[in-house]
Design a protein around this motif. Structure first.
Motif, PDB file in Angstrom:
ATOM      1  N   TYR A  38       0.801  -1.277   0.021  1.00 51.78           N
ATOM      2  CA  TYR A  38       0.017   0.001  -0.031  1.00 51.78           C
ATOM      3  C   TYR A  38       0.829   1.266   0.140  1.00 51.78           C
ATOM      4  N   ARG A  39       0.339   2.357  -0.093  1.00 47.17           N
ATOM      5  CA  ARG A  39       0.962   3.747  -0.173  1.00 47.17           C
ATOM      6  C   ARG A  39       0.145   4.370   1.199  1.00 47.17           C
ATOM      7  N   LEU A  40       1.079   5.364   1.699  1.00 42.86           N
ATOM      8  CA  LEU A  40       0.564   5.857   3.140  1.00 42.86           C
ATOM      9  C   LEU A  40       0.143   7.288   2.501  1.00 42.86           C
ATOM     10  N   HIS A  41      -0.958   7.834   3.277  1.00 43.40           N
ATOM     11  CA  HIS A  41      -1.393   9.313   3.288  1.00 43.40           C
ATOM     12  C   HIS A  41      -1.033  10.105   1.956  1.00 43.40           C
ATOM     13  N   ARG A  42      -1.672   9.333   0.997  1.00 42.49           N
ATOM     14  CA  ARG A  42      -1.577   9.937  -0.511  1.00 42.49           C
ATOM     15  C   ARG A  42      -2.192  11.691  -0.326  1.00 42.49           C
ATOM     16  N   PRO A  43      -1.061  12.681  -0.435  1.00 42.91           N
ATOM     17  CA  PRO A  43      -1.551  13.885  -0.500  1.00 42.91           C
ATOM     18  C   PRO A  43      -2.735  14.389  -1.666  1.00 42.91           C
ATOM     19  N   GLY A  44      -2.486  13.882  -2.637  1.00 47.45           N
ATOM     20  CA  GLY A  44      -3.374  14.095  -3.886  1.00 47.45           C
ATOM     21  C   GLY A  44      -4.798  13.667  -3.683  1.00 47.45           C
ATOM     22  N   LEU A  45      -5.088  12.577  -2.622  1.00 50.19           N
ATOM     23  CA  LEU A  45      -6.526  12.306  -2.559  1.00 50.19           C
ATOM     24  C   LEU A  45      -7.231  12.940  -1.373  1.00 50.19           C
ATOM     25  N   PRO A  46      -8.722  13.082  -1.813  1.00 52.72           N
ATOM     26  CA  PRO A  46      -9.348  13.743  -0.573  1.00 52.72           C
ATOM     27  C   PRO A  46      -9.200  13.137   0.750  1.00 52.72           C
ATOM     28  N   GLY A  47      -8.875  13.852   1.756  1.00 51.03           N
ATOM     29  CA  GLY A  47      -8.886  13.391   3.248  1.00 51.03           C
ATOM     30  C   GLY A  47      -7.429  12.624   3.490  1.00 51.03           C
ATOM     31  N   LYS A  48      -6.443  12.664   2.562  1.00 44.93           N
ATOM     32  CA  LYS A  48      -5.073  12.080   2.858  1.00 44.93           C
ATOM     33  C   LYS A  48      -5.375  10.682   3.509  1.00 44.93           C
ATOM     34  N   PRO A  49      -5.772   9.634   2.641  1.00 44.71           N
ATOM     35  CA  PRO A  49      -6.182   8.184   3.098  1.00 44.71           C
ATOM     36  C   PRO A  49      -5.024   7.608   4.028  1.00 44.71           C
ATOM     37  N   ASP A  50      -5.409   6.930   4.931  1.00 46.47           N
ATOM     38  CA  ASP A  50      -4.363   6.406   5.790  1.00 46.47           C
ATOM     39  C   ASP A  50      -3.673   5.196   5.082  1.00 46.47           C
ATOM     40  N   LEU A  51      -4.206   4.267   4.134  1.00 40.53           N
ATOM     41  CA  LEU A  51      -3.839   3.362   3.448  1.00 40.53           C
ATOM     42  C   LEU A  51      -4.520   3.260   2.026  1.00 40.53           C
ATOM     43  N   VAL A  52      -3.630   3.546   0.996  1.00 40.44           N
ATOM     44  CA  VAL A  52      -4.120   3.192  -0.505  1.00 40.44           C
ATOM     45  C   VAL A  52      -3.546   2.039  -1.060  1.00 40.44           C
ATOM     46  N   PHE A  53      -4.469   1.550  -1.848  1.00 43.58           N
ATOM     47  CA  PHE A  53      -4.180   0.292  -2.454  1.00 43.58           C
ATOM     48  C   PHE A  53      -4.418   0.669  -4.022  1.00 43.58           C
ATOM     49  N   PRO A  54      -3.670   1.125  -4.809  1.00 44.96           N
ATOM     50  CA  PRO A  54      -3.821   1.747  -6.316  1.00 44.96           C
ATOM     51  C   PRO A  54      -4.218   0.707  -7.049  1.00 44.96           C
ATOM     52  N   SER A  55      -3.552  -0.389  -7.017  1.00 41.85           N
ATOM     53  CA  SER A  55      -4.110  -1.517  -7.972  1.00 41.85           C
ATOM     54  C   SER A  55      -5.466  -1.878  -7.909  1.00 41.85           C
ATOM     55  N   ARG A  56      -5.764  -1.856  -6.574  1.00 44.90           N
ATOM     56  CA  ARG A  56      -7.261  -2.374  -6.021  1.00 44.90           C
ATOM     57  C   ARG A  56      -8.329  -1.286  -6.047  1.00 44.90           C
ATOM     58  N   MET A  57      -7.834  -0.270  -6.328  1.00 43.89           N
ATOM     59  CA  MET A  57      -8.678   1.044  -6.155  1.00 43.89           C
ATOM     60  C   MET A  57      -9.371   1.070  -4.751  1.00 43.89           C
ATOM     61  N   ALA A  58      -8.536   0.789  -3.707  1.00 43.23           N
ATOM     62  CA  ALA A  58      -9.200   0.524  -2.520  1.00 43.23           C
ATOM     63  C   ALA A  58      -8.411   1.391  -1.395  1.00 43.23           C
ATOM     64  N   ILE A  59      -9.342   2.078  -0.579  1.00 40.38           N
ATOM     65  CA  ILE A  59      -8.807   2.847   0.665  1.00 40.38           C
ATOM     66  C   ILE A  59      -9.021   2.348   1.906  1.00 40.38           C
ATOM     67  N   ILE A  60      -8.180   2.465   2.731  1.00 40.64           N
ATOM     68  CA  ILE A  60      -8.521   2.155   4.284  1.00 40.64           C
ATOM     69  C   ILE A  60      -8.412   3.290   4.984  1.00 40.64           C
ATOM     70  N   PHE A  61      -9.289   3.869   5.789  1.00 39.35           N
ATOM     71  CA  PHE A  61      -9.179   4.819   6.620  1.00 39.35           C
ATOM     72  C   PHE A  61      -9.211   4.239   8.293  1.00 39.35           C
ATOM     73  N   VAL A  62      -8.352   4.828   9.043  1.00 38.31           N
ATOM     74  CA  VAL A  62      -8.101   4.042  10.392  1.00 38.31           C
ATOM     75  C   VAL A  62      -8.574   5.290  11.250  1.00 38.31           C
ATOM     76  N   HIS A  63      -9.989   5.450  11.664  1.00 44.03           N
ATOM     77  CA  HIS A  63     -10.425   6.476  12.441  1.00 44.03           C
ATOM     78  C   HIS A  63     -10.297   5.996  14.040  1.00 44.03           C
TER      79      HIS A  63
END
Length: 146
Positions: A38-63
């Motif tokens: 995964y990638r961490l805190h992608r600044p170009g995405l809304p909300g700077k998601p905690d974990l970004v899985f680009p090939s899966r088009m998936a995002i996990i936020f840990v709130h």
């Protein structure tokens, strides 16, 4: 009335982090141990998601349950002092979360929120992550049976 001095309260609040929190680190270690990358805190995405899985088009936020108002969670209590300030602050957090998730979904991302209190049960968390992300050995979106 706050039980702490303004200086002590300020010091406590300054120690609260937005990244690399204990719940986030639990999820990151688990996800990595399962074989996902995964990638961490992608600044170009809304909300700077905690974990970004680009090939899966998936995002996990840990709130955090407190900061993001986890519904019906014992950790989402409102402070007894300055309640108007805290209600407004928490309401803005929840509204911002909702807007960011909608924007991410418009971009084609699937979004999963993992709450701080949910990081305690690792077996349930593992099942949930694998169900959300799919087989770690097969990149791309998981195929969910109809």
């Amino acid at each position: 009335m706050d039980r702490l001095t303004p200086e002590r309260r300020s010091a406590n609040m300054a120690r609260i982090r937005g990244k690399d929190t204990k719940p986030e680190m639990v999820v990151r270690r688990l996800v990595h141990s399962l074989g996902y990358r995964y990638r961490l805190h992608r600044p170009g995405l809304p909300g700077k998601p905690d974990l970004v899985f680009p090939s899966r088009m998936a995002i996990i936020f840990v709130h955090g349950c407190f900061w993001h108002r986890h519904p019906s969670c014992k950790n989402a209590v409102l402070p007894k002092t300055r309640t108007e300030f805290w209600e407004a602050k928490m309401r803005r957090n929840v509204e911002r979360d909702t807007i960011n998730i909608a924007k991410l979904e418009e971009q084609g991302y699937r979004v999963e929120i993992i709450w701080e209190c949910e990081t305690k049960d690792l077996s349930a968390l593992t099942r949930r992550i694998v169900h959300f992300l799919g087989d770690p050995n097969k990149p791309g979106r998981p195929t969910v049976p109809a």
